[in-house]
Design an enzyme around this catalytic site. Structure first.
Site, PDB file in Angstrom:
ATOM      1  N   LYS A  79       0.751  -1.379  -0.022  1.00  0.00           N
ATOM      2  CA  LYS A  79       0.217  -0.067  -0.145  1.00  0.00           C
ATOM      3  C   LYS A  79       0.866   1.233  -0.070  1.00  0.00           C
ATOM      4  CE  LYS A  79      -3.906  -1.870   2.131  1.00  0.00           C
ATOM      5  NZ  LYS A  79      -4.918  -2.347   3.228  1.00  0.00           N
ATOM      6  N   LYS A 119     -10.614  -4.007  -4.903  1.00  0.00           N
ATOM      7  CA  LYS A 119     -11.419  -3.219  -5.122  1.00  0.00           C
ATOM      8  C   LYS A 119     -10.741  -1.982  -5.727  1.00  0.00           C
ATOM      9  CE  LYS A 119     -13.276  -4.180  -0.576  1.00  0.00           C
ATOM     10  NZ  LYS A 119     -13.610  -3.953   0.674  1.00  0.00           N
ATOM     11  N   LYS A 154      -3.958 -10.431  -7.052  1.00  0.00           N
ATOM     12  CA  LYS A 154      -5.349 -10.722  -6.590  1.00  0.00           C
ATOM     13  C   LYS A 154      -6.074  -9.778  -7.141  1.00  0.00           C
ATOM     14  CE  LYS A 154      -6.396  -9.320  -2.396  1.00  0.00           C
ATOM     15  NZ  LYS A 154      -6.623  -9.108  -0.976  1.00  0.00           N
TER      16      LYS A 154
END
Length: 337
Positions: free
Chosen positions: A115, A207, A204
């Site tokens: 992130k 969203k 993966k």
């Protein structure tokens, strides 16, 4: 009774990866064990403000709970649904645990690395949120915490923090969650379910991915979702087989087909063994996903806000009682009380 705990972020819609890989298995696990375990299903609204302030968060919380019911959750007196921010002990225990966690172990968290990659600055919560996750778990002596494989590292951190504090004070204050291997065995899956990105199956499904065709959202128009499946990236091997290393795109479609229809993956693999027409497989998976979304969205629309708020009020009364008692134990050993 022992406790099973799970939570799901609510500041954006679910992908079918979130639904099939985390929420649906949890609902089935809850229904299976609701007479023998406490089932804690909490809305992690504090986690949900890490990346941004969402003006629709309150509405999305109700929608999130409706999703559990639409997925088949069968509540009884042992099933407790509550909002994280309505139980202040989560935040206080998070602070206390941050006093025994190290910068080094947080810096090793894969989620933090992913992130923060390529960014000149990230907020402190992205770094610290595994500690809040540990508090979410340890307040309720939750031994079983069904999560996706990307969260296994955080379960191990929670175990380490629990044992560290227990050793520090020579008391069994916290019940550590069981090891990852035992979590997987309890969930009844050999490995954490990981639905792949439709455009780049090396990653993966997420969203936050920019490409709309890379993910199927649970509230996509069913016909649009089917088109996304039809456009999924595959390969040039020309043979349908399950090989997540060499053929992740095809393997991902086989996995989705099995999960959507609730059949063993090996049965789907056997059905398509030796087939060479990728288009046939895509059409079958697209049809399965479209039917699933139509049924799911109809069930969500049938659940009222009043029903959800009733369960939340009852669950939060329970959660505050348990969490405050555990927090008081911790406050005592730190001489805060």
């Amino acid at each position: 009774m022992k406790t099973i705990l799970t939570g799901l972020r609510v500041n954006s819609e679910l992908t079918i990866g979130n639904y099939l890989g985390a929420l649906l298995p949890m609902v089935r696990l809850a229904n299976q064990h609701k007479d023998d375990y406490n089932i804690n299903i909490f809305v992690p609204d504090l986690h949900s403000i890490i990346s941004e302030v969402d003006g629709e968060l309150k509405d999305n919380i109700l929608k999130s709970i409706k999703i559990y019911f639409a997925a088949g959750l069968q509540p009884n007196e042992n099933v407790h649904i509550y909002r994280q921010s309505y139980v202040p002990a989560h935040s206080e225990l998070c602070w206390i645990l941050s006093c025994i966690a190290s910068m080094g172990e947080l810096n090793r968290m894969t989620q933090y690395k992913e992130k923060s990659e390529g960014k000149s600055s990230v907020n402190a919560a992205i770094f610290n949120y595994p500690i809040l996750m540990a508090a979410d778990i340890l307040l309720y002596d939750a031994e079983y915490v069904p999560v996706g494989e990307d969260q296994f590292q955080h379960i191990e951190l929670t175990r380490n923090l629990a044992m560290r504090l227990n050793n520090k004070f020579g008391q069994e204050i916290f019940v550590p969650p069981v090891k990852t291997e035992e979590q997987i065995k309890f969930m009844g899956v050999e490995n954490g379910i990981r639905i792949r990105d439709l455009s780049n199956p090396e990653k993966k499904m997420s969203k936050s991915t920019a490409g709309e065709n890379s993910k199927v959202m649970m509230f996509d128009a069913p016909e649009a979702a089917a088109k996304k499946i039809m456009s999924a990236t595959t390969d040039s091997v020309g043979k349908i087989q399950y090989d997540m290393f060499n053929q992740p795109g095809i393997s991902n479609l086989l996995q989705i087909e099995a999960l959507v229809n609730d059949v063993p993956l090996q049965d789907v693999i056997s059905t398509w063994a030796g087939e060479t027409h990728y288009g046939d497989l895509k059409r079958k998976v697209a049809s399965s996903v479209q039917t699933m979304l139509e049924d799911f969205q109809n069930r969500v629309n049938d659940i009222s806000d009043e029903k959800v708020l009733e369960y939340l009020e009852t669950g939060e009364k329970y959660a505050n009682g348990i969490a405050n008692a555990k927090l008081l134990e911790v406050q005592h050993v730190f001489n805060l009380r």
